[in-house]
Each structure stands twice: as structure tokens, then as C-alpha cells.
Scaffold this motif. Structure first.
Motif, PDB file in Angstrom:
ATOM      1  N   LYS A   1      34.559  44.704  -3.922  1.00 39.51           N
ATOM      2  CA  LYS A   1      33.286  45.745  -4.183  1.00 39.51           C
ATOM      3  C   LYS A   1      32.113  44.764  -4.129  1.00 39.51           C
ATOM      4  N   LYS A   2      32.362  43.609  -5.067  1.00 35.40           N
ATOM      5  CA  LYS A   2      31.259  42.684  -4.808  1.00 35.40           C
ATOM      6  C   LYS A   2      30.934  42.221  -3.635  1.00 35.40           C
ATOM      7  N   ARG A   3      31.821  41.845  -2.736  1.00 32.54           N
ATOM      8  CA  ARG A   3      31.876  41.130  -1.448  1.00 32.54           C
ATOM      9  C   ARG A   3      31.577  42.251  -0.518  1.00 32.54           C
ATOM     10  N   GLY A   4      31.219  43.229  -0.755  1.00 35.40           N
ATOM     11  CA  GLY A   4      30.340  44.281   0.322  1.00 35.40           C
ATOM     12  C   GLY A   4      31.301  45.347   0.973  1.00 35.40           C
ATOM     13  N   TYR A   5      32.758  45.346   0.459  1.00 36.54           N
ATOM     14  CA  TYR A   5      33.622  46.349   1.309  1.00 36.54           C
ATOM     15  C   TYR A   5      33.400  47.676   0.743  1.00 36.54           C
ATOM     16  N   HIS A   6      33.368  48.847   1.307  1.00 31.58           N
ATOM     17  CA  HIS A   6      33.621  50.211   1.075  1.00 31.58           C
ATOM     18  C   HIS A   6      35.060  50.572   1.191  1.00 31.58           C
ATOM     19  N   THR A   7      35.727  50.368   1.828  1.00 34.06           N
ATOM     20  CA  THR A   7      36.991  50.793   2.268  1.00 34.06           C
ATOM     21  C   THR A   7      38.132  49.738   1.995  1.00 34.06           C
ATOM     22  N   LEU A   8      39.371  50.149   1.175  1.00 34.05           N
ATOM     23  CA  LEU A   8      40.079  48.744   0.952  1.00 34.05           C
ATOM     24  C   LEU A   8      41.548  49.377   1.232  1.00 34.05           C
ATOM     25  N   GLY A   9      42.494  48.690   1.900  1.00 34.15           N
ATOM     26  CA  GLY A   9      43.657  49.252   2.199  1.00 34.15           C
ATOM     27  C   GLY A   9      44.877  48.361   1.586  1.00 34.15           C
ATOM     28  N   LEU A  10      45.945  48.901   0.984  1.00 36.68           N
ATOM     29  CA  LEU A  10      46.966  48.147   0.373  1.00 36.68           C
ATOM     30  C   LEU A  10      48.130  48.309   1.743  1.00 36.68           C
ATOM     31  N   CYS A  11      48.726  47.015   1.940  1.00 38.36           N
ATOM     32  CA  CYS A  11      49.858  46.903   2.796  1.00 38.36           C
ATOM     33  C   CYS A  11      50.921  46.093   2.327  1.00 38.36           C
ATOM     34  N   ASP A  12      51.520  46.145   1.178  1.00 40.13           N
ATOM     35  CA  ASP A  12      52.592  45.421   0.731  1.00 40.13           C
ATOM     36  C   ASP A  12      53.830  45.314   1.781  1.00 40.13           C
ATOM     37  N   ARG A  13      54.517  44.388   1.433  1.00 36.04           N
ATOM     38  CA  ARG A  13      55.545  44.212   2.459  1.00 36.04           C
ATOM     39  C   ARG A  13      56.792  45.070   2.021  1.00 36.04           C
ATOM     40  N   ASN A  14      57.253  46.161   2.743  1.00 36.74           N
ATOM     41  CA  ASN A  14      58.456  47.024   2.396  1.00 36.74           C
ATOM     42  C   ASN A  14      58.514  47.867   1.095  1.00 36.74           C
ATOM     43  N   VAL A  15      57.460  47.673  -0.026  1.00 38.67           N
ATOM     44  CA  VAL A  15      57.387  48.436  -0.921  1.00 38.67           C
ATOM     45  C   VAL A  15      55.791  48.934  -1.156  1.00 38.67           C
TER      46      VAL A  15
ATOM     47  N   VAL B   1      43.013  53.082   1.388  1.00 38.89           N
ATOM     48  CA  VAL B   1      43.845  53.647   2.231  1.00 38.89           C
ATOM     49  C   VAL B   1      45.311  52.905   2.123  1.00 38.89           C
ATOM     50  N   ILE B   2      46.493  53.893   2.086  1.00 40.43           N
ATOM     51  CA  ILE B   2      47.639  53.265   1.688  1.00 40.43           C
ATOM     52  C   ILE B   2      48.662  53.012   2.950  1.00 40.43           C
ATOM     53  N   GLY B   3      48.963  51.694   2.910  1.00 41.71           N
ATOM     54  CA  GLY B   3      49.703  51.232   4.200  1.00 41.71           C
ATOM     55  C   GLY B   3      50.982  50.568   3.732  1.00 41.71           C
ATOM     56  N   LEU B   4      51.581  50.102   4.699  1.00 44.76           N
ATOM     57  CA  LEU B   4      52.925  49.514   4.494  1.00 44.76           C
ATOM     58  C   LEU B   4      53.148  48.536   5.472  1.00 44.76           C
ATOM     59  N   HIS B   5      53.499  47.313   5.286  1.00 41.76           N
ATOM     60  CA  HIS B   5      54.047  46.240   6.059  1.00 41.76           C
ATOM     61  C   HIS B   5      55.433  46.522   6.142  1.00 41.76           C
ATOM     62  N   LEU B   6      56.030  46.877   7.092  1.00 39.24           N
ATOM     63  CA  LEU B   6      57.195  47.298   7.310  1.00 39.24           C
ATOM     64  C   LEU B   6      58.128  46.396   8.130  1.00 39.24           C
ATOM     65  N   ASP B   7      59.366  45.886   7.754  1.00 43.30           N
ATOM     66  CA  ASP B   7      60.294  45.060   8.474  1.00 43.30           C
ATOM     67  C   ASP B   7      61.229  46.065   9.045  1.00 43.30           C
ATOM     68  N   TYR B   8      61.472  46.362  10.245  1.00 45.31           N
ATOM     69  CA  TYR B   8      62.488  47.155  10.733  1.00 45.31           C
ATOM     70  C   TYR B   8      63.412  46.633  11.650  1.00 45.31           C
ATOM     71  N   HIS B   9      64.363  47.308  11.660  1.00 47.77           N
ATOM     72  CA  HIS B   9      65.686  46.642  12.427  1.00 47.77           C
ATOM     73  C   HIS B   9      65.576  47.242  13.780  1.00 47.77           C
ATOM     74  N   SER B  10      66.066  46.548  14.984  1.00 43.18           N
ATOM     75  CA  SER B  10      66.325  46.923  16.312  1.00 43.18           C
ATOM     76  C   SER B  10      67.757  46.761  16.813  1.00 43.18           C
ATOM     77  N   SER B  11      68.716  47.377  17.325  1.00 40.07           N
ATOM     78  CA  SER B  11      69.905  47.208  17.718  1.00 40.07           C
ATOM     79  C   SER B  11      70.061  46.185  18.598  1.00 40.07           C
ATOM     80  N   ILE B  12      68.916  46.009  19.433  1.00 41.68           N
ATOM     81  CA  ILE B  12      68.920  44.967  20.499  1.00 41.68           C
ATOM     82  C   ILE B  12      68.298  43.771  20.249  1.00 41.68           C
TER      83      ILE B  12
END
Length: 493
Positions: A28-42, A61-72
Motif C-alpha cells: 500500500k505504501k509503495r502505491g499498489y491498489h491491487t495485490l495478488g497471491l500466487c503461491d506454489r501449489n498451495v 486477486v487469488i492465484g496459484l502457481h501450479l506445477d502440473y504433469h504432462s504424460s508426454i
């Protein structure tokens, strides 16, 4: 103004020094109006993050840094996901749960994730294939677009990692638009040293020299106007997309005030209040030798308050758990705290203290003028706790019952030991640091430094010790590990 969406907090264990309450105030002090959470997998920080933003007048804003699996592909892939509404938030929970429970998540298990915005970070599977197989890159991009929808999948651009010409051209040809992201995992520049130490803690390794402290992958929270200016000059379209997505994602409200109390399966389709009343009057004769008018009046009064406050099912569930324990000869406690003031709790054998005999007040336990959940402590021996837990899961449903997590944090003595180990100190040297901290309960390193001459002498001894103590101050109080709480269980509807 650029929203700060890609924020990794200390709940991404040993990957960030960001404490949520401090983050919100500094942002807030550094001038942000919108803030997002983007933790890794949790998503364990989501609720506290959301409420802290609300209290500070910021959009969350609620986010997620997702590590996902690809069969290839053998290696896991990375993607950033942001919830556009409450359904999207539920989808984030489903993805996170699958990842945490099964160890991996397949996006192909989900028919559609169209309530999420998806951003490909610079290290993603599309860029991986672009260097090797253009057809495969195109195929995987189209798969992701089918899951998230074309308009909601972006490629991330950041000040620190520039896209190659081939990558930029590919996304342009495929009509994938850019999205401004700036990964933050520290709040101030000086915390980069702590990230380097965290990497060693996570891997169980030691630093070879102090120069490694400057090699930590910590990225701090820049002032909002500074990072906005960068994208305004270099990636204006990416900035516009980030602002548009953030604006939509801040429209949903997290439903924090729902009543999600579970329901006791009452036989014969009776009302819970009727069943509870009949049960109490039946039990009263067994629990009290001489039933007087005082007992009848008190029991009816308490049952009226319990019904008025909507806790009929609550008492039936607690009675049911205790009844199971008693039937199976599992020792239970006599009851602690204000619950001992309840005659209903006594006649149901939840407690073993007669409140009439000892003139105990029910109002200390439940009071309609002060709406709070009842607080009844159930003492069950740990060697038979699993039996009770299994019974509750069978009775109320696997998906309605969950044990809660508890976070072990880095307290003063422990954090000094951890950092000393990374710095390569011997066991005896680490003991010396630990012993220099007074044994006062919950003492902080700052307070210990003020009180302990031996600690001040250790810090002043050389540059290595000064650095060690400086890093320990940054890490103190952050989550170190997560485990299952010994006795905390949630039951919901």
C-alpha cells in the motif's frame, strides 16, 4: 497502475520471505491498489491474504502457481492461474488439493477450467517445445486453450526474462496475447541473502562461502510507479491485459460468513431440536439422582438458547462422538472451561460436572447477545484418537471431515541453528549460538540481542557472524514446515 499479481509468500515453504500482513502494508505504501497471491501449489494463505487486503483497502486477486504433469514430458510444467469468480476459486482448490494429495495434477482430468485466467510464465512447456518440435508446441498450446479458453490464456512477459524472437513470433501467430507479470518473493532488497540460505535449508546443503549470499533468487517488491513505467515503455499491451484481468478477478467476494455447520443424521425425520430435547430429558434421569424443578427449568432454558442460536446439530454431533468413545471404553476428560457451565453438556455425558451442584453459569458458555461458536474441549487419548477420527469420517463423510494443518515456524533458537548449519558451523558452534539466547518463552532475536551480552559478543566477532545473525533476523517467525495437527478436526456440511 500495474497490479502485483505474481506474489509468492512464505507459505510456499522455504521459497519466500514474504509475510502476508507485512506485504499488504508495504504494498500500500509503495502505491499498489491491487495485490495478488500466487503461491506454489498451495492456497493456505488465501483467506488471511484476502482479509488483510480488505482491511487495508486493497483489491485482492487469488492465484496459484501450479506445477502440473504432462504424460508426454517427464518434467513438470508451470502455469500461473487466477480465479475470476468463486467457481474459479473452487477450481483452484481442486487443483491444489489434487497436487498436494496425489503428488501430481493432470489438467486433462478437468473438462474445463474456464473460470480461471491462465498465464504461461517464461519457463513453460510451450517454450520448451518451441526449441525442439514446433508441431508439438502448437498441439500443447491448443490443448491449454481448450481447457482455459483462447481469450483467457496469455503468455507472461517480465522485466527479468526476455522472450526470444522465435517465442514472440509464435505467440503472435497463434493470437496469444502478452501479460505483464513480476515475480516477487521478498519485500526488501536486503532479503535476497535469506533466499539463498532457504535454498540450502530446503536441500539440506551448506554454503561454500559468503559470496553465495548474493546469489539468492530473491526479487523484491518494486514501487508500483517504477514497474508500471517499465511496462508502459516496453510492453504496453501486456500491461493493459494484466490490468483488465485483475479488474475482473477482484469482482468476486470470498464467502467468509457462511454457516457451514454439519447436520446430525436424526432418525425418523425428526427435527434436530426435538430429538435433542427428547434425548436430554431421557438422559437427565440417568445423570441426576433427584430431578427437581430447578433441573427441568435450567434444561429447558439452555435448550431454548441452543435452538435460538442454531446449535442443536452441534450438540448432537459432540454427544455422538463422546457416546462412541464411551461405548468403546475410550477414556475422555471431565470437561474443561466454560462448557462445564452447561447442564445439557452434563446430561449428554459430554462433561462430568453438574453445573447446578456447583452453581456454574451457562451464560459464560453460550450467550445470545454475543454470538460465538460453542467451545467444548474433548480430551481423547492420543493412542486411540485414530479410532474416533475414523468413526467421524464414516458417519459424516470423507469429504465433510478434514484434519487441520499446523505450521512449525522458525523461532529464535531454531532459526539460529538452521542458519548456522547452512553457514557450515559445527554442532558445538551452533550450540554456542543457541545457548546465547535466553530461555524466556517466545523470546525474539531482537529482544535476545538486547538482553544477552554473549549474543552481542558473538555477532560482533566477525563478518560471518554478522551475516549469520542478519539472515536469522529475516527468517525468524516464517513457516519452516507443515504437519498434521494432533487433535484439530473440521466437520462441515
Amino acid at each position: 497502475m500495474l497490479p502485483q499479481l505474481y506474489t509468492v509468500t512464505a507459505y510456499s515453504l522455504l521459497q519466500s520471505t514474504v509475510d502476508i500482513s507485512r506485504l499488504v502494508q508495504v504494498a500500500k505504501k509503495r502505491g499498489y491498489h491491487t495485490l495478488g497471491l500466487c503461491d506454489r501449489n498451495v492456497l493456505v494463505g488465501a483467506v488471511s491474504f484476502y482479509t488483510a487486503c480488505q482491511d487495508a483497502g486493497l483489491q485482492a486477486v487469488i492465484g496459484l502457481h501450479l506445477d502440473y504433469h504432462s504424460s508426454i514430458q517427464a518434467e513438470e510444467n508451470e502455469i500461473l492461474l487466477f480465479a475470476k469468480n468463486i467457481t474459479g476459486y473452487h477450481q483452484l482448490i481442486a487443483l491444489s488439493s489434487q497436487k498436494e494429495i496425489n503428488g501430481q495434477v493432470n489438467l486433462s482430468d478437468f473438462d474445463s477450467l474456464a473460470n480461471l485466467y491462465a498465464v504461461l510464465p517464461p519457463r513453460n512447456e510451450i517454450n520448451y517445445y518451441l526449441e525442439r518440435d514446433l508441431d508439438k508446441a502448437t498441439e500443447r498450446l491448443h490443448f491449454l486453450q481448450s481447457i482455459f479458453s483462447k481469450e483467457q490464456l496469455f503468455y507472461g512477459v517480465t522485466p527479468r526474462l526476455q522472450l526470444s524472437q522465435a517465442e514472440a513470433t509464435f505467440y503472435q501467430d497463434q493470437n496469444v496475447e502478452p501479460f505483464a507479470i513480476n515475480e516477487v518473493n521478498t519485500i526488501d532488497p536486503g532479503e535476497k541473502t535469506a533466499i539463498a540460505v532457504m535454498d540450502h535449508l530446503k536441500n539440506g546443503t551448506q554454503m561454500e562461502n559468503l559470496a553465495e549470499l548474493e546469489q539468492g533468487s530473491g526479487e523484491y517488491l518494486l514501487p508500483a510507479d517504477q514497474i508500471t513505467h517499465y511496462f508502459q515503455e516496453n510492453q504496453k499491451k501486456a500491461l493493459e491485459n494484466a490490468i483488465a484481468v485483475a479488474t475482473e478477478c477482484t469482482q468476486f467476494e470470498m464467502p467468509l460468513h457462511q454457516k457451514l455447520l454439519p447436520h446430525y443424521p436424526v432418525p425418523n425425520n425428526l427435527e434436530a431440536s426435538t430429538f435433542l430435547r427428547d434425548l436430554c430429558h431421557t438422559q437427565l434421569k440417568q445423570r441426576v439422582k433427584e430431578v427437581t424443578a430447578t433441573y427441568i427449568q435450567r434444561l429447558d432454558y439452555e435448550l431454548g438458547i441452543i435452538h435460538q442460536m442454531g446449535f442443536d446439530d452441534y450438540f448432537l454431533i459432540v454427544w455422538d462422538v463422546m457416546d462412541f468413545a464411551h461405548r468403546n471404553k475410550i477414556v475422555t476428560g471431565a470437561g474443561r472451561g466454560s462448557a462445564a457451565g452447561s447442564l445439557v453438556a452434563f446430561v449428554l455425558a459430554i462433561t462430568d460436572v453438574d453445573p447446578i451442584a456447583y452453581d456454574l453459569l451457562f451464560e459464560r458458555f453460550l450467550n445470545p447477545e454475543r454470538y460465538t461458536m460453542p467451545d467444548i474441549d474433548l480430551d481423547i487419548p492420543d493412542n486411540r484418537r485414530d479410532e474416533v477420527l475414523h468413526y467421524v469420517k464414516e458417519k459424516y463423510g470423507t469429504y465433510q471431515v478434514a484434519q487441520i494443518a499446523t505450521f512449525g515456524t522458525m523461532a529464535a533458537k531454531m532459526v539460529l541453528r538452521d542458519v548456522a548449519r547452512v553457514f557450515g558451523l559445527s554442532q558445538s558452534e551452533a550450540n554456542r549460538w543457541s545457548k546465547a539466547v535466553p530461555g524466556t518463552l517466545k523470546i525474539t532475536l531482537k529482544k535476545a540481542y538486547e538482553e544477552s551480552a554473549s549474543l552481542r559478543d558473538l555477532v560482533a566477532l566477525n563478518e560471518r557472524n554478522r551475516q549469520l545473525f542478519s539472515v536469522a533476523l529475516i527468517l525468524e517467525g516464517l513457516p519452516r514446515h507443515v504437519s498434521t495437527h494432533a487433535a484439530g478436526v473440521v466437520i462441515s456440511d
